[in-house]
Design a protein around this motif. Structure first.
Motif, PDB file in Angstrom:
ATOM      1  N   GLY A 121      30.957  45.448  31.415  1.00  0.00           N
ATOM      2  CA  GLY A 121      30.299  45.253  30.130  1.00  0.00           C
ATOM      3  C   GLY A 121      31.132  44.557  29.081  1.00  0.00           C
ATOM      4  N   ASP A 166      24.302  40.719  22.028  1.00  0.00           N
ATOM      5  CA  ASP A 166      23.402  41.486  22.880  1.00  0.00           C
ATOM      6  C   ASP A 166      24.218  42.053  24.041  1.00  0.00           C
ATOM      7  N   ARG A 167      24.564  43.317  23.941  1.00  0.00           N
ATOM      8  CA  ARG A 167      25.380  43.925  24.998  1.00  0.00           C
ATOM      9  C   ARG A 167      24.599  44.074  26.296  1.00  0.00           C
ATOM     10  N   ASP A 168      23.285  43.941  26.222  1.00  0.00           N
ATOM     11  CA  ASP A 168      22.493  43.955  27.451  1.00  0.00           C
ATOM     12  C   ASP A 168      22.708  42.682  28.270  1.00  0.00           C
ATOM     13  N   ARG A 169      23.313  41.663  27.641  1.00  0.00           N
ATOM     14  CA  ARG A 169      23.582  40.410  28.350  1.00  0.00           C
ATOM     15  C   ARG A 169      25.001  40.388  28.922  1.00  0.00           C
ATOM     16  N   ALA A 170      25.618  41.547  29.014  1.00  0.00           N
ATOM     17  CA  ALA A 170      26.925  41.623  29.659  1.00  0.00           C
ATOM     18  C   ALA A 170      26.795  41.211  31.120  1.00  0.00           C
ATOM     19  N   LEU A 225      30.405  38.936  27.737  1.00  0.00           N
ATOM     20  CA  LEU A 225      29.053  38.746  27.233  1.00  0.00           C
ATOM     21  C   LEU A 225      28.637  37.285  27.321  1.00  0.00           C
ATOM     22  N   SER A 231      33.783  41.042  24.824  1.00  0.00           N
ATOM     23  CA  SER A 231      33.226  41.960  23.833  1.00  0.00           C
ATOM     24  C   SER A 231      34.198  42.052  22.659  1.00  0.00           C
TER      25      SER A 231
END
Length: 344
Positions: free
Chosen positions: A82, A21-25, A85, A95
């Motif tokens: 970003g 989930d890249r939104d959780r970077a 993670l 990442s």
């Protein structure tokens, strides 16, 4: 308590995740709280018991070493936004793009091409499944890695990563498929047979005759050379123990041959043998009407190192009996997680 994974340890974990989930970077500040203590190592071991020794960890600055339990890598420069993670409570991983840059600092080109193919593949390691694998969307792709390298040129390891990027396999369905394409398609200087032009898991539309035989409108070869209508299939032993899968493969081959395609099957024993793969490569070259002439002086040495690669991923996952209770600080008792078998 926080820990940030690094390099090969991060790769081992990324290869088991169903997705990222890249939104959780998280921001760079999260790394400042990462303290590689013995207690933190025990926590990671409980969550990911399959990780081999030593654990490779990212530290915000120089930290006291923890003996053989862990290898620390200091973050001397800020991480790209970003690129860190959160994968579990208190555990962070780079990442896929940053992980490859980290691996590039200590890997050969062949190893890096293999690692890139794993992260760009459509599979994850899952010892619970009969095949040792499960399907998932690729964690990254060549275009995303190239964009990361272009946007962050100062990161160490990117020179090697850019050099290897054109040779990385996308959309492979298993580690052997990654290595199969490497062995057949890498240029001679990298130890491959130079049979370029193969597409991986590319859908082929079928005509009426093929559709009647296959019961579907298209089929997906493992490696496909469109110019000569050639399909090379990897025959995975553990999968083919079932008569149902054998029937599906036989039907696939029958339908493709009925449509005028040539189908070559490669077994796991062939894939592990340089001599047998040379025979496969000669047949591919013959079908493509391109004689296989190896002129690179680097080929013999590169070829030996290519076939010495751990495409079975044994070095990424530890066997249960390799963890001895209380062996070193930061290690739990015996792991109960099975290691993926060589055959997928």
């Amino acid at each position: 308590m926080r820990l940030a994974l690094y390099g090969k340890t991060a790769l081992s974990v990324l290869m088991t995740l169903p997705s990222i989930d890249r939104d959780r970077a998280v921001a760079q500040e999260a790394l400042d709280g990462c303290q590689p203590t013995a207690q933190a190592l025990r926590y990671v071991r409980r969550r990911y018991p399959q990780l081999p020794d030593p654990l490779h960890l990212l530290a915000p600055r120089w930290e006291r070493a923890l003996g053989a339990a862990a290898t620390l890598h200091s973050a001397r420069a800020p991480l790209p936004a970003g690129s860190l993670l959160k994968i579990h409570s208190g555990i962070y991983a780079p990442s896929p793009e940053l992980c490859l840059a980290q691996l590039a600092r200590e890997s050969t080109d062949q190893e890096l091409i293999l690692y890139g193919g794993l992260l760009c593949g459509s599979f994850a390691i899952d010892p619970i499944c009969a095949t040792g694998l499960r399907e998932r969307a690729p964690l990254t792709d060549v275009a995303t890695i190239a964009r990361f390298a272009r946007l962050h040129p100062g990161i160490k390891g990117l020179k090697a990563l850019r050099r290897c990027l054109p040779h990385m396999t996308e959309l492979a369905a298993s580690p052997p498929e990654v290595f199969l394409r490497m062995a057949l398609c890498l240029p001679h200087r990298l130890g491959g047979f130079g049979c370029e032009g193969a597409l991986v898991n590319h859908a082929i539309p079928l005509g009426k005759r093929g559709q009647n035989l296959a019961g579907r409108s298209s089929l997906v070869p493992d490696l496909y050379w469109p110019g000569c209508r050639l399909d090379v299939e990897y025959d995975a032993d553990s999968i083919h123990l079932t008569s149902h899968q054998a029937m599906l493969d036989a039907t696939k081959r029958l339908a493709l041959e009925a449509e005028g395609y040539r189908v070559i099957t490669v077994t796991s024993l062939q894939l592990g043998s340089s001599r047998h793969m040379a025979n496969v490569a000669r047949e591919v070259s013959r079908c493509a009407k391109r004689p296989m002439r190896i002129r690179s002086k680097r080929f013999p040495k590169s070829h030996r190192s290519l076939f010495a690669l751990d495409w079975s991923l044994r070095t990424l996952f530890e066997t249960p009996d390799q963890h001895e209770s209380g062996r070193d600080a930061g290690k739990p008792g015996k792991s109960t997680a099975p290691r993926p078998d060589r055959e997928y």
